[in-house]
Enzyme design. Sequence first.
Site, PDB file in Angstrom:
ATOM      1  N   ALA A  66       0.766  -1.186  -0.062  1.00  0.00           N
ATOM      2  CA  ALA A  66       0.104  -0.019   0.008  1.00  0.00           C
ATOM      3  C   ALA A  66       1.183   1.185   0.067  1.00  0.00           C
ATOM      4  O   ALA A  66       2.031   1.125   0.493  1.00  0.00           O
ATOM      5  CB  ALA A  66      -1.112  -0.108   1.351  1.00  0.00           C
ATOM      6  N   GLY A 105       0.503  -5.199   0.980  1.00  0.00           N
ATOM      7  CA  GLY A 105      -0.613  -5.404  -0.031  1.00  0.00           C
ATOM      8  C   GLY A 105      -0.395  -5.991  -1.446  1.00  0.00           C
ATOM      9  O   GLY A 105      -1.020  -6.329  -2.053  1.00  0.00           O
ATOM     10  N   GLU A 108      -0.459  -9.427  -1.092  1.00  0.00           N
ATOM     11  CA  GLU A 108      -1.821  -9.901  -0.774  1.00  0.00           C
ATOM     12  C   GLU A 108      -2.614  -9.608  -2.023  1.00  0.00           C
ATOM     13  O   GLU A 108      -3.460 -10.565  -2.350  1.00  0.00           O
ATOM     14  CB  GLU A 108      -2.403  -8.771   0.220  1.00  0.00           C
ATOM     15  CG  GLU A 108      -1.764  -9.100   1.737  1.00  0.00           C
ATOM     16  CD  GLU A 108      -2.437  -8.103   2.773  1.00  0.00           C
ATOM     17  OE1 GLU A 108      -2.104  -6.978   2.620  1.00  0.00           O
ATOM     18  OE2 GLU A 108      -3.099  -8.462   3.581  1.00  0.00           O
ATOM     19  N   GLU A 128       4.250  -5.868   7.127  1.00  0.00           N
ATOM     20  CA  GLU A 128       3.333  -4.688   7.721  1.00  0.00           C
ATOM     21  C   GLU A 128       3.502  -4.412   9.258  1.00  0.00           C
ATOM     22  O   GLU A 128       3.460  -3.685   9.875  1.00  0.00           O
ATOM     23  CB  GLU A 128       1.819  -5.010   7.666  1.00  0.00           C
ATOM     24  CG  GLU A 128       1.306  -4.628   6.222  1.00  0.00           C
ATOM     25  CD  GLU A 128       1.370  -6.055   5.331  1.00  0.00           C
ATOM     26  OE1 GLU A 128       2.120  -6.795   5.596  1.00  0.00           O
ATOM     27  OE2 GLU A 128       0.711  -5.890   4.347  1.00  0.00           O
TER      28      GLU A 128
HETATM   29  N1  CAA Z   1       4.642   3.677   0.307  1.00  0.00           N
HETATM   30  C1  CAA Z   1       4.906   4.781   0.049  1.00  0.00           C
HETATM   31  N2  CAA Z   1       6.361   5.022  -0.071  1.00  0.00           N
HETATM   32  C2  CAA Z   1       7.220   3.915  -0.288  1.00  0.00           C
HETATM   33  C3  CAA Z   1       6.663   2.751   0.038  1.00  0.00           C
HETATM   34  C4  CAA Z   1       5.292   2.483   0.341  1.00  0.00           C
HETATM   35  N3  CAA Z   1       4.715   1.242   0.658  1.00  0.00           N
HETATM   36  N4  CAA Z   1       7.711   1.784   0.029  1.00  0.00           N
HETATM   37  C5  CAA Z   1       8.759   2.560  -0.203  1.00  0.00           C
HETATM   38  N5  CAA Z   1       8.424   3.935  -0.418  1.00  0.00           N
HETATM   39  C6  CAA Z   1       9.289   4.921  -0.942  1.00  0.00           C
HETATM   40  C7  CAA Z   1      10.419   5.271  -0.057  1.00  0.00           C
HETATM   41  O1  CAA Z   1       9.829   6.179   1.098  1.00  0.00           O
HETATM   42  C8  CAA Z   1      11.582   5.936  -0.933  1.00  0.00           C
HETATM   43  O2  CAA Z   1      11.257   7.268  -0.880  1.00  0.00           O
HETATM   44  P1  CAA Z   1      12.143   8.082  -1.261  1.00  0.00           P
HETATM   45  O3  CAA Z   1      13.171   7.879  -2.233  1.00  0.00           O
HETATM   46  O4  CAA Z   1      11.248   9.565  -1.458  1.00  0.00           O
HETATM   47  O5  CAA Z   1      12.906   8.224   0.060  1.00  0.00           O
HETATM   48  C9  CAA Z   1      11.250   5.196  -1.989  1.00  0.00           C
HETATM   49  O6  CAA Z   1      10.029   4.655  -1.983  1.00  0.00           O
HETATM   50  C10 CAA Z   1      12.350   4.144  -2.356  1.00  0.00           C
HETATM   51  O7  CAA Z   1      12.305   3.153  -0.933  1.00  0.00           O
HETATM   52  P2  CAA Z   1      13.613   2.547  -0.353  1.00  0.00           P
HETATM   53  O8  CAA Z   1      14.797   3.739  -0.546  1.00  0.00           O
HETATM   54  O9  CAA Z   1      13.376   1.932   0.906  1.00  0.00           O
HETATM   55  O10 CAA Z   1      14.371   1.402  -1.472  1.00  0.00           O
HETATM   56  P3  CAA Z   1      14.901   0.166  -1.494  1.00  0.00           P
HETATM   57  O11 CAA Z   1      15.030  -0.227  -2.862  1.00  0.00           O
HETATM   58  O12 CAA Z   1      16.035   0.197  -0.475  1.00  0.00           O
HETATM   59  O13 CAA Z   1      13.560  -0.939  -0.843  1.00  0.00           O
HETATM   60  C11 CAA Z   1      11.499  -1.793  -0.648  1.00  0.00           C
HETATM   61  C12 CAA Z   1      12.618  -1.030  -1.360  1.00  0.00           C
HETATM   62  C13 CAA Z   1      12.215  -3.245  -0.069  1.00  0.00           C
HETATM   63  C14 CAA Z   1      10.138  -2.125  -1.353  1.00  0.00           C
HETATM   64  C15 CAA Z   1      11.474  -0.809   0.777  1.00  0.00           C
HETATM   65  O14 CAA Z   1      11.011   0.507   0.128  1.00  0.00           O
HETATM   66  C16 CAA Z   1      10.361  -1.221   1.886  1.00  0.00           C
HETATM   67  O15 CAA Z   1      10.195  -2.096   2.490  1.00  0.00           O
HETATM   68  N6  CAA Z   1       9.051  -0.468   1.620  1.00  0.00           N
HETATM   69  C17 CAA Z   1       7.947  -0.893   2.636  1.00  0.00           C
HETATM   70  C18 CAA Z   1       7.312  -1.998   2.157  1.00  0.00           C
HETATM   71  C19 CAA Z   1       5.934  -2.093   3.113  1.00  0.00           C
HETATM   72  O16 CAA Z   1       6.132  -1.994   4.255  1.00  0.00           O
HETATM   73  N7  CAA Z   1       4.809  -2.494   2.363  1.00  0.00           N
HETATM   74  C20 CAA Z   1       3.544  -2.605   3.302  1.00  0.00           C
HETATM   75  C21 CAA Z   1       3.060  -1.486   3.129  1.00  0.00           C
HETATM   76  S1  CAA Z   1       1.585  -1.508   4.109  1.00  0.00           S
HETATM   77  C22 CAA Z   1       0.537  -2.322   3.352  1.00  0.00           C
HETATM   78  O17 CAA Z   1       0.649  -3.099   2.447  1.00  0.00           O
HETATM   79  C23 CAA Z   1      -0.882  -2.350   4.324  1.00  0.00           C
HETATM   80  C24 CAA Z   1      -1.945  -3.223   3.701  1.00  0.00           C
HETATM   81  O18 CAA Z   1      -1.850  -4.574   4.046  1.00  0.00           O
HETATM   82  C25 CAA Z   1      -2.976  -2.752   3.079  1.00  0.00           C
END
Ligand code: CAA
Length: 689
Positions: A66, A105, A108, A128
Amino acid sequence: MGNLNASVDLRRDGEIAIVTVDNPPVNALKHEVRAGLAEALRQSRDDVAIKGMVIACAGRTFFAGADITEFGKPPQPPGLSEVIAAIEAMPKPVVAALHGTALGGGFELALACHFRVAVAGARVGLPEFKLGLLPGAGGTQRLPRLVGPEKALRMIITGDPIEAREALADGVIDTIVDGDLTEGAIAFARRVVAEGRPLRRVRDRDDKLVAEGFADAAEALTRRLRGREAPAACVEAVRNAIVLPFDEGVKREGELFRKLVAGDQSKAQRHVFFAEREAARVPGIPDGTKPRPMATAAVIGAGTMGGGIAMCFANAGIPVTVVETGRDLLQRGLDRVGANYRATVARGGLGADEMERRMALINGATELDAVRSADVVIEAVFEEMDLKKRVFADLNRVAKAGSVLATNTSTLDVDEIARATARPQDVLGTHFFSPANVMRLLEVVRGAATAPDALATAVAVGRRLGKVPVTVGVCYGFVGNRMLARRSVQAERLLLEGALPQEVDAAVTDFGFPMGPFAMADMAGLDVGWRIRKGRGERDEIEDALCEAGHFGQKTGKGYFRYEAGSRTPLPDPEVERTILDASSRAGIARRAIPEGEIVERMIYPMINEGARILEEGIATRPSDVDVIWVYGYGWPVWRGGPMYYADQLGLAHIRDRLTLYAERSGDDSLRPATRISRLAAEGRGFAS
Ligand code: CAA
Ligand code: NAI
């Protein structure tokens, strides 16, 4: 067909519809993406010529989840759950094509598809929990149906993804595609259509939903997560997968998710997520500055830190040369590294062949000349200025032009060390935390003369080593230890005034730290500080008395606590209690019972105060950098967001008033609120706003 909006494209290849999402950098499922997907599903469903569908992503990854920036804002339909329901209800096969990291998400959504194919390098997971949440789009109901409740809960609570190969073995994905992923997914979809295979909906499966063993597994997984709200919600949701019909389980999951996402803990954890990424943006590094190339590294000193730092490089696949003063010391250092790796292998955390590969990347040497070709050199010799200056003067001679010369000093002046060379622009500090191969924090210390590209290199190296680099300025103790010192003073005073080590530690662990200050001191060893104080003619009433009685900490089985043979569990020690009571009476202090609330305030608020001074002096760039340092370097409970965030939640007026009270009561002016706290409090503001 065609571009449905700026992020979503729908095209046809014969009877297969291909929807491709392109929302850089990580294909977060923001509103526009969800809307485009919903439209693509509708068109594909209604078009009789379409017999199957592929969902793929452009760029570096399948959906990483998400869009976290939308949390806490009014929801914009369609919600992710609606899109997911529409996928599952499609009367034609839908195939997810996974690459990169399919997370949260995003995973999922893939679980609701009828089939999943992936490239070999793909990883899938539900992170999450790391944001104080539970998977809120069906993940807690679908994943247990594929991998069983126990493994599903482990994946959810650790938040760690699994590799494509493991996902294939578990039946989470159907096949691994060699070559072009989208082409492979289209071919797969065609086969499914041609063979008239029935749609496979995960929701209809129940063969793996066994209750046996789940309660014990849940207990074991959540035991060490006291204070957090998310674990109980995760356990309840996964248990629901076993005991409730699918739709009811999903409904309850949604309720639990909404409660957590609106709660303080998840907000704090989202703050830390973005703070960590913000810390990578270092002011004063002009746009377009490129880190210098880094292929090989060297470490000077194979002691506690040098060995750990060398492991960091080897773990990242980077060859590293370790230099010691003599054969024996070198061998001892390398043996310690070997023993460390073997312990990890014995615990099942590393394969024996991988350990060999890593050990082979570490070369020992006893001549400084061996660092000649290294792109980065990290010095980790004894903490003595004269020695460090000699080492840097020598490095100036032997290291190749342009290599980054870093010191791991914890207290010494990086600028003075830099002046021992003729290239101060290449010199900076890389302050690792012990044990260096485990702790994620890296304070990158910027000297007065450090060149922007040298700094950028250190930050990039830190990230390659899997660390969280935070850039700080030069001062005694930098950010983390300088704040910690304020806590240590109070911990000692609390003992003199009436508390016992077990009470102080309990207050700190109840707050959420994994360990209290006295158990930590016992682990590090009390004798180190004692020797330093003796050398300086200083005295610490309680700790010196303990050392004189042979209480050196865990290594002697007694310190502030006593330890039974072979155990690391701190136990209250009546002998220590006597030592403390004696110290109080020698100091003429009438002991009193100190409430837990006061202990917590005196452990935390003086650190916040020091953090404010650090910000005033520009040693840390932003309050959130201080938060990152405390979460990743000192075990600050992530669900409390870090000290500066925590202070903002309490309100700076409260912090100011309590600090003033403690300063007046103790006569210790260092407890007076920092100018920044007084000013912001008067303006009704916090550190961050
Ligand atoms: N939403 C919004 N922005 C996000 C994001 C997300 N889910 N994931 C990453 N970003 C953004 C970061 O803030 C970063 O932004 P900036 O460049 O402006 O700083 C950019 O994307 C790149 O991210 P990283 O620097 O972390 O890049 P990476 O290559 O090192 O890692 C990744 C990539 C493994 C995807 C890592 O970003 C990550 O772990 N992201 C979070 C994943 C996450 O927690 N997903 C679950 C979301 S909650 C959900 O999905 C709830 C649900 O069930 C509905
Ligand atoms: P240590 O005493 O375990 O190791 C230092 C090593 O350097 C010894 O093996 C010594 O033989 C070697 N050495 C000394 N002079 C040398 C030279 N000229 N060339 C090559 N090797 C030489 O010390 P430790 O704990 O590893 O600390 C190293 C540095 O890291 C210090 O600056 C310390 O302040 C810092 N540090 C230590 C932390 C800790 O928790 N131990 C945490 C963060 C930083």
